[in-house]
Motif scaffolding. Structure first.
Motif, PDB file in Angstrom:
ATOM      1  N   ILE A   1       0.866  -1.175   0.000  1.00 42.08           N
ATOM      2  CA  ILE A   1       0.000   0.000   0.000  1.00 42.08           C
ATOM      3  C   ILE A   1       0.910   1.235   0.000  1.00 42.08           C
ATOM      4  CG2 ILE A   1      -1.895   1.191   1.164  1.00 42.08           C
ATOM      5  CD1 ILE A   1      -2.678  -1.427   2.473  1.00 42.08           C
ATOM      6  N   PRO A   2       0.748   2.115  -0.963  1.00 41.42           N
ATOM      7  CA  PRO A   2       1.642   3.279  -1.027  1.00 41.42           C
ATOM      8  C   PRO A   2       1.267   4.325   0.007  1.00 41.42           C
ATOM      9  CG  PRO A   2       0.159   3.302  -2.902  1.00 41.42           C
ATOM     10  CD  PRO A   2      -0.190   2.090  -2.094  1.00 41.42           C
TER      11      PRO A   2
ATOM     12  N   SER B   1     -19.178   0.893   2.534  1.00 40.80           N
ATOM     13  CA  SER B   1     -20.613   0.790   2.301  1.00 40.80           C
ATOM     14  C   SER B   1     -21.087  -0.646   2.216  1.00 40.80           C
ATOM     15  CB  SER B   1     -20.984   1.566   1.043  1.00 40.80           C
ATOM     16  OG  SER B   1     -19.942   1.540   0.133  1.00 40.80           O
TER      17      SER B   1
ATOM     18  N   PRO C   1      -6.399  -7.324  -0.741  1.00 34.11           N
ATOM     19  CA  PRO C   1      -6.298  -6.342  -1.829  1.00 34.11           C
ATOM     20  C   PRO C   1      -7.472  -6.348  -2.796  1.00 34.11           C
ATOM     21  CG  PRO C   1      -4.580  -8.033  -2.015  1.00 34.11           C
ATOM     22  CD  PRO C   1      -5.259  -8.258  -0.710  1.00 34.11           C
TER      23      PRO C   1
ATOM     24  N   GLY D   1     -10.630  -7.275  -1.561  1.00 31.82           N
ATOM     25  CA  GLY D   1     -11.742  -7.505  -0.642  1.00 31.82           C
ATOM     26  C   GLY D   1     -12.875  -6.517  -0.820  1.00 31.82           C
TER      27      GLY D   1
ATOM     28  N   LEU E   1     -10.694  -3.432   0.067  1.00 30.75           N
ATOM     29  CA  LEU E   1     -10.361  -2.710  -1.157  1.00 30.75           C
ATOM     30  C   LEU E   1     -10.511  -1.199  -0.940  1.00 30.75           C
ATOM     31  CD1 LEU E   1     -10.077  -2.723  -4.293  1.00 30.75           C
ATOM     32  CD2 LEU E   1     -12.462  -3.298  -4.419  1.00 30.75           C
ATOM     33  N   ASP E   2     -11.598  -0.832  -0.276  1.00 32.71           N
ATOM     34  CA  ASP E   2     -11.838   0.579   0.046  1.00 32.71           C
ATOM     35  C   ASP E   2     -10.667   1.168   0.838  1.00 32.71           C
ATOM     36  OD1 ASP E   2     -14.465   0.475  -0.978  1.00 32.71           O
ATOM     37  OD2 ASP E   2     -15.344   0.020   0.965  1.00 32.71           O
TER      38      ASP E   2
ATOM     39  N   GLY F   1      -7.404   0.184   1.024  1.00 33.42           N
ATOM     40  CA  GLY F   1      -6.190   0.364   0.223  1.00 33.42           C
ATOM     41  C   GLY F   1      -6.284   1.619  -0.626  1.00 33.42           C
ATOM     42  N   GLU F   2      -7.457   1.816  -1.205  1.00 35.19           N
ATOM     43  CA  GLU F   2      -7.658   2.978  -2.071  1.00 35.19           C
ATOM     44  C   GLU F   2      -7.679   4.276  -1.251  1.00 35.19           C
ATOM     45  OE1 GLU F   2      -8.248   3.167  -5.640  1.00 35.19           O
ATOM     46  OE2 GLU F   2      -7.197   1.271  -5.472  1.00 35.19           O
ATOM     47  N   ALA F   3      -8.354   4.239  -0.095  1.00 40.69           N
ATOM     48  CA  ALA F   3      -8.460   5.449   0.726  1.00 40.69           C
ATOM     49  C   ALA F   3      -7.102   5.820   1.333  1.00 40.69           C
ATOM     50  CB  ALA F   3      -9.496   5.249   1.837  1.00 40.69           C
TER      51      ALA F   3
ATOM     52  N   LYS G   1      -4.076   5.139   0.137  1.00 39.78           N
ATOM     53  CA  LYS G   1      -3.219   5.669  -0.931  1.00 39.78           C
ATOM     54  C   LYS G   1      -3.570   7.137  -1.182  1.00 39.78           C
ATOM     55  CE  LYS G   1      -2.013   4.732  -5.805  1.00 39.78           C
ATOM     56  NZ  LYS G   1      -2.533   5.843  -6.596  1.00 39.78           N
TER      57      LYS G   1
ATOM     58  N   GLU H   1      -1.335  10.583  -0.636  1.00 39.82           N
ATOM     59  CA  GLU H   1      -1.156  11.547  -1.723  1.00 39.82           C
ATOM     60  C   GLU H   1      -1.619  12.941  -1.288  1.00 39.82           C
ATOM     61  OE1 GLU H   1      -3.152   9.557  -4.972  1.00 39.82           O
ATOM     62  OE2 GLU H   1      -1.390   8.314  -5.397  1.00 39.82           O
TER      63      GLU H   1
END
Lengths: 162, 415
Positions: free
Chosen positions: B195-196, B217, B347, B349, B353-354, B356-358, B360, B364
């Protein structure tokens, strides 16, 4: 379609057609079409090569039948948060064989490229499809699909199906 | 040369988190020393090395270590760095060995990390070789202190680490032992992702039930984790560990649910088996998310059990290794449930999944915003246990502990 009528290059071409249509649907983002490349009872699994080699049963994604695939597709389209992205599938080295009168087994390689907003294109995962195909209503469908990915460390997330 | 001024924490204290803690390489370096170089750290499960000779690569902070069971059946944790020239000699992720051989100059170590062979130690034909006073006993692999707590293995680089009983004390220990109750475990498999983001964001994310009721959600929609459910946040006295506890509720639209933009009332599952959970813990608790400082998340969500091992690789890069497991005496139906519910995690899930995206996107967002800070005031400004999900109390407790360990002082204390 049976082992007598579909052989050699024709067999490979028929399986390639299914794989390429499958890839095109996913690359276009037509997630709602994804479950219908499978038979109703098909098992779809995304498994790391690490687990596969160590005989461990865990899958990254495990859809037991079309219903679970529809649920995942709906969740991806309507419920989950993720940044916009483009996936592009490259499928090659397709090797099908008839295992019985009704069942084709096909292995192929895949590479999945990912492009995010303001980012260069990168390889997300690479690996091998191990597919079972059966004829239903004159069409070839996946009766099972195992996506074995080589990638030991996933670059953050795998959003769409492989 | 003037020494760079030490960074100063915002005057509000633990209800603020300055963004420089997430992207400053110097902060990262000091963390490796003061946190990962001192604390007990999770390294793996005893079930991963079930018999003598079995080994598994792991990490403490960003350092590579080997978890190995020796001939006596004891689990050792050895640094994966040859005592000769520093080579990371163990290349396979797991396997079985009778000894460790460094490929570079073939120095050989036993499973306890002792050096037992050096080629050409006496030279050739009387020429070369090690000095006469070279003693193999002086050059073992670095051996970490080890605790095997009911099958969960922790290691520490400290010569004299804090007593483990104090590190993992009640009430945290009771939550931990709920899952690690001494029954033999069975590893079901791994998921690994990079995860970055900074490692702390991953830990903080699991101390924050507020986000789970909104971002996730999928959980919200199916009543797996919702703001209006009976829930608790329990803290370790030091503030470093936390447990988020929630009881599953049915799917009903309440005032709380209507405040969540992510609630999808018209979404129903085609296949309910995904969320068909079997009660297996006597207390009936549906979810316990534990964070053990500094590098372990233990999750029990329904029948899904996993350790999430945090491996910091740099200020903005962290590996997360998920080890899913069950018990040796699980029947097939329960094993299948665990494998099926794993769809929610990792990764890909439907829940994780939410995250990892949040995470990152958070990294940023805070990049190069070193004069700004996070506002952490949901549920007040204190750091007490809570009986509500919409609270950030465990984050404040974490920042309080983190400031203390890192020696950061608040702006007003500095004057």
């Amino acid at each position: 379609m049976n082992p007598e009528t579909l052989r050699g290059y024709a067999l490979r071409a028929a399986v390639e057609d299914v794989l390429y249509d499958y890839a095109a649907a996913l690359d276009e983002g037509a997630l709602e079409r994804w479950p219908f490349f499978f038979t109703a009872g098909a098992l779809y699994e995304v498994v790391s090569r690490e687990n596969e080699e160590r005989g461990l049963p865990l899958a990254l994604v495990r859809c037991e039948g079309r219903g679970m695939m529809i649920d995942r597709a709906t969740a991806l389209k309507e419920v989950l948060f993720y940044s916009p992205r483009t996936y592009r599938h490259f499928i090659s080295n397709v090797r099908p064989v008839w295992r019985s009168e009704e069942r084709i087994e096909a292995v192929s390689n895949f590479v999945l490229l990912q492009t995010l907003v303001e980012r260069e294109t990168t390889v997300l995962v690479a690996g091998q499809y191990r597919d079972t195909l059966v004829v239903e209503d004159g069409k070839l469908l996946f009766g099972g699909k195992r996506c074995i990915y080589d990638t030991t460390m996933i670059p953050n997330t795998v959003v769409y199906p492989l | 040369m003037t020494k760079q001024p030490m960074r100063v924490w915002p005057a509000e204290g633990a209800s603020r988190a300055p963004y420089w803690i997430y992207d400053d390489p110097e902060v990262f370096r000091v963390e490796q020393e003061r946190i990962f170089g001192q604390s007990w750290c999770y390294v793996g499960l005893a079930a991963e090395v079930p018999e003598p000779g079995r080994f598994q690569r792991s990490h403490v902070g960003d350092r590579s270590v080997i978890l190995v069971r020796d001939k006596e059946g004891k689990i050792n944790v050895l640094e994966n760095r040859c005592a000769h020239r520093g080579m990371e000699f163990c290349r396979a992720s797991a396997g079985k060995a009778t000894r460790f051989l460094c490929p570079y100059h073939q120095w050989t170590f036993d499973l306890e990390g002792n050096l037992c062979g050096v080629p050409f130690k006496r030279g050739i034909h009387g020429e070369g070789g090690m000095p006469d006073d070279f003693d193999l006993a002086d050059h073992p692999l670095r051996k970490l202190r080890v605790t095997n707590h009911n099958g969960a293995v922790f290691a520490s680089y400290a010569e004299e680490p804090e007593p483990f009983e104090r590190y993992l004390a009640d009430p945290m220990r009771a939550y931990f032992d709920r899952v690690f109750d001494g029954r033999p475990l069975r590893v079901l498999g791994y998921m690994r992702q990079r995860i970055p983001c900074n490692w702390k964001l991953i830990l903080e994310n699991t101390k924050d039930p507020y986000h789970a009721t909104l971002l996730h959600s999928f959980l919200v929609t199916f009543g797996l984790f919702r703001a209006d459910q009976k829930s608790e946040v329990r803290l370790d006295p030091s503030g470093r560990h936390a447990a988020l506890v929630s009881r599953h509720g049915g799917r009903q639209l309440t005032v709380a649910a209507s405040e969540m933009a992510s609630y999808k009332s018209d979404y129903t599952l085609q296949d309910r088996r995904l969320l068909d959970m079997q009660a297996e813990f006597h207390d009936g608790v549906g979810v316990v998310m534990m964070t053990l400082f500094p590098n372990l998340i233990l999750h029990q969500q329904g029948n899904s059990l996993a350790t999430r091992h945090i491996v910091p690789r740099g200020p903005d890069s962290t590996e997360l290794s998920w080890t899913f497991f069950g018990y040796e005496d699980d029947d097939e139906a329960l094993s299948t449930r665990r494998l099926r519910q794993a769809n929610l995690f990792g990764p890909a899930g439907l829940v994780s999944l939410d995250d990892g995206e949040a995470l990152k996107a958070t990294q940023e967002g805070l990049r190069n915003a070193r004069d700004a800070c996070a506002v952490v005031e949901m549920g007040g400004r204190d750091r007490e246990d809570a009986n509500v999900m919409v609270t950030e109390t465990a984050l404040r407790a974490f920042f309080h502990h983190y400031m203390h360990v890192m020696g950061f002082v608040r702006a007003e204390d500095e004057r």
